[in-house]
Design an enzyme around this catalytic site. Structure first.
Site, PDB file in Angstrom:
ATOM      1  N   HIS A 181      32.305 -16.939  29.748  1.00 41.52           N
ATOM      2  CA  HIS A 181      32.186 -16.323  28.427  1.00 41.52           C
ATOM      3  C   HIS A 181      31.653 -17.326  27.407  1.00 41.52           C
ATOM      4  O   HIS A 181      31.062 -16.937  26.400  1.00 41.52           O
ATOM      5  CB  HIS A 181      33.543 -15.805  27.948  1.00 41.52           C
ATOM      6  CG  HIS A 181      34.136 -14.777  28.845  1.00 41.52           C
ATOM      7  ND1 HIS A 181      34.918 -15.120  29.920  1.00 41.52           N
ATOM      8  CD2 HIS A 181      34.042 -13.428  28.839  1.00 41.52           C
ATOM      9  CE1 HIS A 181      35.290 -14.011  30.535  1.00 41.52           C
ATOM     10  NE2 HIS A 181      34.769 -12.975  29.904  1.00 41.52           N
ATOM     11  N   ASP A 252      28.047  -8.448  35.111  1.00 42.75           N
ATOM     12  CA  ASP A 252      29.076  -8.748  34.120  1.00 42.75           C
ATOM     13  C   ASP A 252      28.423  -8.579  32.747  1.00 42.75           C
ATOM     14  O   ASP A 252      27.209  -8.337  32.636  1.00 42.75           O
ATOM     15  CB  ASP A 252      29.618 -10.161  34.338  1.00 42.75           C
ATOM     16  CG  ASP A 252      31.043 -10.332  33.819  1.00 42.75           C
ATOM     17  OD1 ASP A 252      31.479  -9.504  33.001  1.00 42.75           O
ATOM     18  OD2 ASP A 252      31.712 -11.300  34.221  1.00 42.75           O
TER      19      ASP A 252
END
EC number: 3.2.1.52
Length: 348
Positions: A181, A252
């Site tokens: 992230h 993702d």
């Protein structure tokens, strides 16, 4: 109308007029929900009904509802422990651990389906080796065979409730320390090292005809120069070719820092599709959705056949009826007997 290749996030607990328009775009195929979209089971059901009513066949509605730190819907839902609590149970009694994993998968899926959510991006098939904090106790175990054993129980529980499972993060995120992230993880190991470890759960579950897989934003630099999400080698040659996988492949979230390797958001979406993804996720960038849609291909009939298998088929589609079931009551009691989950929420 076919399901399009984009799964997008929403801003609030109700659909805006702008979101309604975007969700009717032919290149949109689904919605991913977060805690910002949730107030109560009743509100959630109203939201999912509104989304499903927009198109035929209905858009897919997904969420990350793993338990522990990754449980988007909490108020009114059973608080699930992190899957990692099953590791100690497995080491004592593998059969008991698998039964508990089945309970957790069934309970999670039953509650979501009763609120109109089609599927959860679960289970995590990564290894919990103590290297990756972002994976951590989201993983079932450190040993591949244990992960396979426990994941099969979880998937069977989801299937019994009427929900398709999506394993993640192919080909393995548990052996790299950086959080994708925030930055791009790089795994230096040779292919042979992954074969005996991280790849094992994905290979075995692919053979079980798992309906969905999500890719990792990780570079395995001794094997291929691209993050797996954008790699034709990993998706085409390995997952589709060597593993013979026939289910839906999801990227993702393309808004994560690790995905920036592929360029601006529209280019990331196109690159993931060209690598072999059936659907790409854009969770937190509503301003970019129109540009991303312009860069995506039109819906593909083969991808559509894979994606429609993820529509929920609830055994019980009513929240109150579910709570009256003896099976639900007993599953809640068994699951709550496990170690408490850590506080806080991981935004993934």
């Amino acid at each position: 109308m076919l399901l399009g290749p984009l799964m997008m996030g929403l801003e609030g607990t109700r659909l805006s007029s702008e979101e309604r328009t975007l969700l009717c775009h032919p290149r949109v195929g689904g919605v991913i929900l977060f805690s910002r979209n949730f107030q109560s089971p009743e509100q959630l059901r109203a939201l999912t009904d509104a989304i499903h009513a927009l198109r035929r066949p209905p858009l897919l509605i997904a969420v990350d509802q793993e338990g522990g730190r990754v449980q988007r819907f909490r108020e009114g839902f059973t608080r699930l422990p992190a899957p990692g609590v099953l590791a100690a149970v497995y080491d004592r009694d593998p059969a008991q651990a698998r039964a508990l994993s089945h309970d957790m998968g069934w309970l999670m899926a039953s509650e979501l389906l009763a609120c109109g959510v089609d599927f959860s991006f679960a289970p995590v098939l990564d290894l919990g080796r103590g290297v990756s904090r972002v994976i951590g106790d989201r993983a079932f175990h450190s040993r591949p065979e244990a992960v396979v054993h426990l994941a099969r129980g979880w998937v069977a529980g989801m299937r019994d409730a009427g929900m398709a499972a999506v394993g993640k993060h192919f080909p393995g995120h548990g052996s790299v320390a950086p959080d994708s992230h925030l930055e791009l993880p790089r795994d230096p190991r040779a292919r042979s090292a992954l074969e005996g470890a991280d790849l094992v759960p994905f290979r075995r579950l692919a053979g079980d005809r798992l309906p969905g897989m999500m890719t990792a934003h990780v570079i395995y630099q001794a094997i291929d120069p691209l993050p797996a999400t954008f790699s034709g080698y990993w998706i085409g040659e390995v997952l589709r070719g060597e593993l013979g996988y026939e289910g839906a492949v999801f990227s993702d979230d393309l808004g994560m820092a690790a995905a920036a390797e592929a360029g601006p958001l529209p280019r990331r979406a196109r690159a993931a599709m060209e690598a072999g993804c059936d659907m790409v996720l854009l969770c937190n960038h509503p301003e970019a959705v129109p540009a991303v849609l312009r860069h995506l291909p039109d819906p593909d009939p083969v991808s559509d056949m894979r994606l429609v298998r993820l529509h929920g088929r609830p055994v019980v589609d009513n929240w109150r009826k579910l709570h009256r079931l003896t099976r639900w009551q007993e599953a809640v009691r068994r699951v709550r007997g496990q170690d408490p989950s850590p506080e806080g929420e991981l935004e993934v």
